[in-house]
Motif scaffolding. Sequence first.
Motif, short mmCIF file in Angstrom:
data_model
loop_
_atom_site.label_atom_id
_atom_site.label_comp_id
_atom_site.label_asym_id
_atom_site.label_seq_id
_atom_site.Cartn_x
_atom_site.Cartn_y
_atom_site.Cartn_z
N SER A 1 -3.77 5.15 17.16
CA SER A 1 -4.72 4.07 17.42
C SER A 1 -5.19 3.35 16.15
CB SER A 1 -5.95 4.62 18.17
OG SER A 1 -5.56 5.14 19.42
N GLU A 2 -4.50 3.56 15.04
CA GLU A 2 -4.88 2.91 13.78
C GLU A 2 -4.50 1.42 13.83
OE1 GLU A 2 -6.75 2.86 10.21
OE2 GLU A 2 -6.42 4.70 11.37
N PHE A 3 -5.47 0.56 13.52
CA PHE A 3 -5.19 -0.87 13.46
C PHE A 3 -4.71 -1.22 12.05
CE2 PHE A 3 -8.31 -0.85 17.00
CZ PHE A 3 -7.55 -1.52 17.95
N VAL A 4 -3.45 -1.61 11.95
CA VAL A 4 -2.87 -2.00 10.66
C VAL A 4 -2.46 -3.48 10.75
CG1 VAL A 4 -1.02 -1.60 9.00
CG2 VAL A 4 -2.04 0.33 10.23
N PHE A 5 -3.06 -4.29 9.89
CA PHE A 5 -2.81 -5.73 9.88
C PHE A 5 -2.09 -6.13 8.59
CE2 PHE A 5 -6.51 -4.97 12.54
CZ PHE A 5 -6.24 -5.76 13.66
N LYS A 6 -1.72 -7.40 8.50
CA LYS A 6 -1.09 -7.86 7.27
C LYS A 6 -2.03 -7.69 6.09
CE LYS A 6 1.72 -11.37 5.13
NZ LYS A 6 2.61 -12.52 5.33
N SER A 7 -3.33 -7.92 6.30
CA SER A 7 -4.31 -7.82 5.21
C SER A 7 -4.66 -6.37 4.86
CB SER A 7 -5.58 -8.58 5.58
OG SER A 7 -6.26 -7.96 6.67
N THR A 8 -4.22 -5.41 5.69
CA THR A 8 -4.49 -4.00 5.40
C THR A 8 -3.83 -3.63 4.07
OG1 THR A 8 -4.56 -3.47 7.76
CG2 THR A 8 -4.22 -1.63 6.23
N ASP A 9 -4.56 -2.92 3.23
CA ASP A 9 -4.09 -2.57 1.89
C ASP A 9 -2.72 -1.88 1.94
OD1 ASP A 9 -4.03 -0.51 -0.56
OD2 ASP A 9 -5.36 -2.18 -1.08
N TRP A 10 -1.85 -2.28 1.03
CA TRP A 10 -0.50 -1.71 1.00
C TRP A 10 -0.52 -0.20 0.79
CZ3 TRP A 10 4.14 -2.97 2.55
CH2 TRP A 10 5.21 -2.18 2.15
N ASN A 11 -1.48 0.31 0.06
CA ASN A 11 -1.57 1.76 -0.18
C ASN A 11 -1.72 2.54 1.12
OD1 ASN A 11 -1.31 1.53 -2.96
ND2 ASN A 11 -3.52 1.25 -3.27
N ILE A 12 -2.39 1.94 2.09
CA ILE A 12 -2.53 2.58 3.40
C ILE A 12 -1.18 2.60 4.12
CG2 ILE A 12 -3.58 2.32 5.70
CD1 ILE A 12 -6.08 1.22 4.24
#
Length: 275
Positions: free
Chosen positions: A148-159
Amino acid sequence: MDKTINNIGTLSGKVLLFGGVYSNLQALEALKAIAEQQHIAPENCICTGDVVGYCAQPEETVQLLKIWNAKSILGNVEIQLIEGEADCGCDFTEGSRCDGFSKLWYPYAQSKLSKNSIAYLATFPDHITFNCANKKVTVVHGDYFNVSEFVFKSTDWNIKAKTIDATKSDVIVAGHCGLPFSHEQDNKLWLNPGVIGMPANDGSSQVWYAILEDINGEMKFTHHTLDYNYKLTNSLMKNGLLPEEYARTIVTGIWDNTEILPAIESGLQGFGINL
């Protein structure tokens, strides 16, 4: 709980990637027709999960996917339905509008699905891996660690890199967030094909999918919009049991709210998708 991973080997030709069907039978019918027109075999058609969701035909949608024999991983909605849970597991903030809407569409979907459909959903793995142009591709829903993790384009690359490292992948294909995007760094790729069950908050009734292919030994991907009979989808959702706001989004292409979106993606509402 151990994660189930289905390694489907090396895929040649075009690979059709899509997610978030959300019980939208008309969109799935349109996408299946495109796959057939382009001679993309069912085993090369892969869904990032959440086959069931906001729209009016959960049973018909699951059965069409089964007939098509396309592949899918588990989304959070499938997991909750299989386990007979009382909520969708979408990780919405308690008391938010999305949380409130889920108290309508999730029990509706639960009431409509046959035992046969639930049993079919239970055959989905948590993740799918395959090779394309000598690159390892892993399909996840949210990310490798949290469905259920929301990962978007703006989400930090390290994540994003944590999922890439954990799966030892060159490419991550992900879903859940509802928006198509690609993010490349360090010769790695995070690709979200978007969803076909709901518009991408871009002011268009069209929905999104992606195609991956091996061209002369090099992996290429393209994003595509999908036209379908959204007016029928909208009409079927006006049954007094589903959120009218979601029925409206099907037509307007604008989400009712941007609660789940980071500031950058929220600010892009209605401005189209820039890929």
